[in-house]
Design a protein around this motif. Sequence first.
Motif, PDB file in Angstrom:
ATOM      1  N   GLN A 278      -7.230   3.666  -4.312  1.00 21.14           N
ATOM      2  CA  GLN A 278      -8.393   4.132  -3.332  1.00 21.14           C
ATOM      3  C   GLN A 278      -8.041   5.464  -2.637  1.00 21.14           C
ATOM      4  O   GLN A 278      -6.955   6.063  -2.733  1.00 21.14           O
ATOM      5  CB  GLN A 278      -7.945   3.030  -2.033  1.00 21.14           C
ATOM      6  CG  GLN A 278      -6.973   2.945  -1.475  1.00 21.14           C
ATOM      7  CD  GLN A 278      -6.828   2.243  -0.308  1.00 21.14           C
ATOM      8  OE1 GLN A 278      -7.767   1.437   0.410  1.00 21.14           O
ATOM      9  NE2 GLN A 278      -5.839   2.195   0.361  1.00 21.14           N
TER      10      GLN A 278
ATOM     11  N   LEU B 147     -12.017   4.762   1.049  1.00 20.66           N
ATOM     12  CA  LEU B 147     -11.467   4.484   2.614  1.00 20.66           C
ATOM     13  C   LEU B 147     -12.568   5.238   3.449  1.00 20.66           C
ATOM     14  O   LEU B 147     -13.121   6.488   3.135  1.00 20.66           O
ATOM     15  CB  LEU B 147     -10.135   5.047   2.601  1.00 20.66           C
ATOM     16  CG  LEU B 147      -9.113   4.265   1.998  1.00 20.66           C
ATOM     17  CD1 LEU B 147      -7.807   5.023   1.996  1.00 20.66           C
ATOM     18  CD2 LEU B 147      -8.665   3.147   3.049  1.00 20.66           C
TER      19      LEU B 147
ATOM     20  N   GLU C 236      -3.020   4.721  -2.784  1.00 21.75           N
ATOM     21  CA  GLU C 236      -3.626   5.797  -2.021  1.00 21.75           C
ATOM     22  C   GLU C 236      -3.652   6.894  -2.411  1.00 21.75           C
ATOM     23  O   GLU C 236      -2.453   7.544  -2.526  1.00 21.75           O
ATOM     24  CB  GLU C 236      -3.895   5.592  -0.613  1.00 21.75           C
ATOM     25  CG  GLU C 236      -4.643   6.489   0.089  1.00 21.75           C
ATOM     26  CD  GLU C 236      -4.760   6.805   1.650  1.00 21.75           C
ATOM     27  OE1 GLU C 236      -3.988   5.920   2.172  1.00 21.75           O
ATOM     28  OE2 GLU C 236      -5.226   7.696   2.192  1.00 21.75           O
TER      29      GLU C 236
ATOM     30  N   TYR D 260      -8.271  -1.443   7.548  1.00 22.24           N
ATOM     31  CA  TYR D 260      -6.903  -1.172   8.134  1.00 22.24           C
ATOM     32  C   TYR D 260      -6.946  -0.708   9.431  1.00 22.24           C
ATOM     33  O   TYR D 260      -8.075  -0.571  10.163  1.00 22.24           O
ATOM     34  CB  TYR D 260      -6.393   0.062   7.083  1.00 22.24           C
ATOM     35  CG  TYR D 260      -7.327   1.598   7.439  1.00 22.24           C
ATOM     36  CD1 TYR D 260      -6.888   2.339   8.384  1.00 22.24           C
ATOM     37  CD2 TYR D 260      -8.438   1.610   6.840  1.00 22.24           C
ATOM     38  CE1 TYR D 260      -7.634   3.446   8.586  1.00 22.24           C
ATOM     39  CE2 TYR D 260      -9.177   2.803   7.051  1.00 22.24           C
ATOM     40  CZ  TYR D 260      -8.806   3.899   7.940  1.00 22.24           C
ATOM     41  OH  TYR D 260      -9.571   4.732   8.173  1.00 22.24           O
TER      42      TYR D 260
ATOM     43  N   PHE E 269      -9.709   8.508   0.785  1.00 28.32           N
ATOM     44  CA  PHE E 269     -10.702   8.886   1.797  1.00 28.32           C
ATOM     45  C   PHE E 269     -11.682  10.161   0.913  1.00 28.32           C
ATOM     46  O   PHE E 269     -12.609  10.442   1.439  1.00 28.32           O
ATOM     47  CB  PHE E 269     -10.090   9.566   3.102  1.00 28.32           C
ATOM     48  CG  PHE E 269      -9.512   8.482   3.833  1.00 28.32           C
ATOM     49  CD1 PHE E 269     -10.293   7.908   4.727  1.00 28.32           C
ATOM     50  CD2 PHE E 269      -8.324   8.302   4.081  1.00 28.32           C
ATOM     51  CE1 PHE E 269      -9.745   6.849   5.601  1.00 28.32           C
ATOM     52  CE2 PHE E 269      -7.496   7.278   4.803  1.00 28.32           C
ATOM     53  CZ  PHE E 269      -8.366   6.636   5.664  1.00 28.32           C
TER      54      PHE E 269
ATOM     55  N   GLU F  24       0.960  -1.044   0.069  1.00 31.62           N
ATOM     56  CA  GLU F  24      -0.078  -0.015  -0.009  1.00 31.62           C
ATOM     57  C   GLU F  24       0.984   1.181   0.075  1.00 31.62           C
ATOM     58  O   GLU F  24       1.697   1.228   0.731  1.00 31.62           O
ATOM     59  CB  GLU F  24      -0.943   0.031   1.286  1.00 31.62           C
ATOM     60  CG  GLU F  24      -2.024   1.107   1.226  1.00 31.62           C
ATOM     61  CD  GLU F  24      -1.850   2.046   2.344  1.00 31.62           C
ATOM     62  OE1 GLU F  24      -2.590   3.107   2.150  1.00 31.62           O
ATOM     63  OE2 GLU F  24      -0.582   2.338   2.794  1.00 31.62           O
TER      64      GLU F  24
HETATM   65  O1  G3P Z   1      -4.905   1.647   3.211  1.00 33.15           O
HETATM   66  C1  G3P Z   1      -5.598   2.283   4.066  1.00 33.15           C
HETATM   67  C2  G3P Z   1      -4.780   2.956   5.007  1.00 33.15           C
HETATM   68  O2  G3P Z   1      -3.441   3.258   4.592  1.00 33.15           O
HETATM   69  C3  G3P Z   1      -5.383   4.312   5.300  1.00 33.15           C
HETATM   70  O3  G3P Z   1      -4.897   5.135   6.354  1.00 33.15           O
HETATM   71  O4  G3P Z   1      -3.736   6.993   7.312  1.00 33.15           O
HETATM   72  O5  G3P Z   1      -2.539   4.998   7.050  1.00 33.15           O
HETATM   73  O6  G3P Z   1      -3.062   6.061   5.184  1.00 33.15           O
HETATM   74  P1  G3P Z   1      -3.717   6.045   6.400  1.00 33.15           P
END
Ligand code: G3P
Length: 283
Positions: free
Chosen positions: A179, A201, A145, A249, A181, A71
């Motif tokens: 992906q 997310l 992400e 996650y 948020f 990721e």
């Molecule tokens: O992939 C999910 C996760 O990475 C989302 O939270 O803050 O670690 O980017 P964060």
Amino acid sequence: MFRKFTILSMTTMFLMSMFTIPVLASSSETPAIKQQQKMVNIAHRGASGHAPENTIAAFDKAFEMKADYIEIDVQQTRDGRLVVIHDTTIDRTTNGTGSVSDYTLEELRQLDAGTWFGKDFIGEQIPTFEEILDRYRGKIGILIELKSPELYPGVEEKVIDALIERNMHRPNNQKVIIQSFNHESVKKSKELVPNIPHGVLTDSSWADVTDEQLAEFAAYADFYNPNMNIVTHELVERVQDKGLKMYPYTVRTQEQADNLFELGVDGIITDFPEYVYKHPVKK
Ligand code: G3P
Ligand code: CA
């Protein structure tokens, strides 16, 4: 005569053991372990429990540990280059200070992104997005992400252009997922590359997500990836009923991983790939 008999019985015992050992092994497995073997193993920011997050060291470690995906968090520099870093500032994970967007790529590449984690990682750099694609495509899946895309207008197109240049946007290419948020950004990206699976997310404020909201997500996304703290068996079923898969996650203990296995999620995003049983690391 005695020798002949001994050889014959040894041969018979060997042949029998070939059939009996696997049966004994499988009968000793618990249902939980069988479920674990199907789990998709996603190394969060690389194997970030073992090496500094979002660096080549962490991604190489995830590959070595046989995770299914790395990721990565993608942002943009002042001169419009795509870089892999989690925070919108460089303070926590490098020896610099200030916003990612205040620096050119060349300036960011001068920074040390490893020493904060341990002296074995002195000299690790902030990677570029393209560097990650070129180093890992075909070897391990990449869960991309789009981090704070509202700060970087047009970042979706840039990410997608880099994927298209490398033919990574082809139909059924299950080894790349995008992906965010920012759900508008996910929607926009999905419209641009419908063949690439996308994920929504959500943080822990989404514990009461409604069926209508899930149906809306399912109209453009393939994954619903929530904070693990809001995952229940009922939520997993509702999400899967809408045709979405769920990769929660961020797992940091074996107990958290075991709990998610029991709840029936499709994959696990973790700092420690060894907690996802599919690929145990032998010590
Ligand atoms: O992939 C999910 C996760 O990475 C989302 O939270 O803050 O670690 O980017 P964060
Ligand atoms: Ca992330």
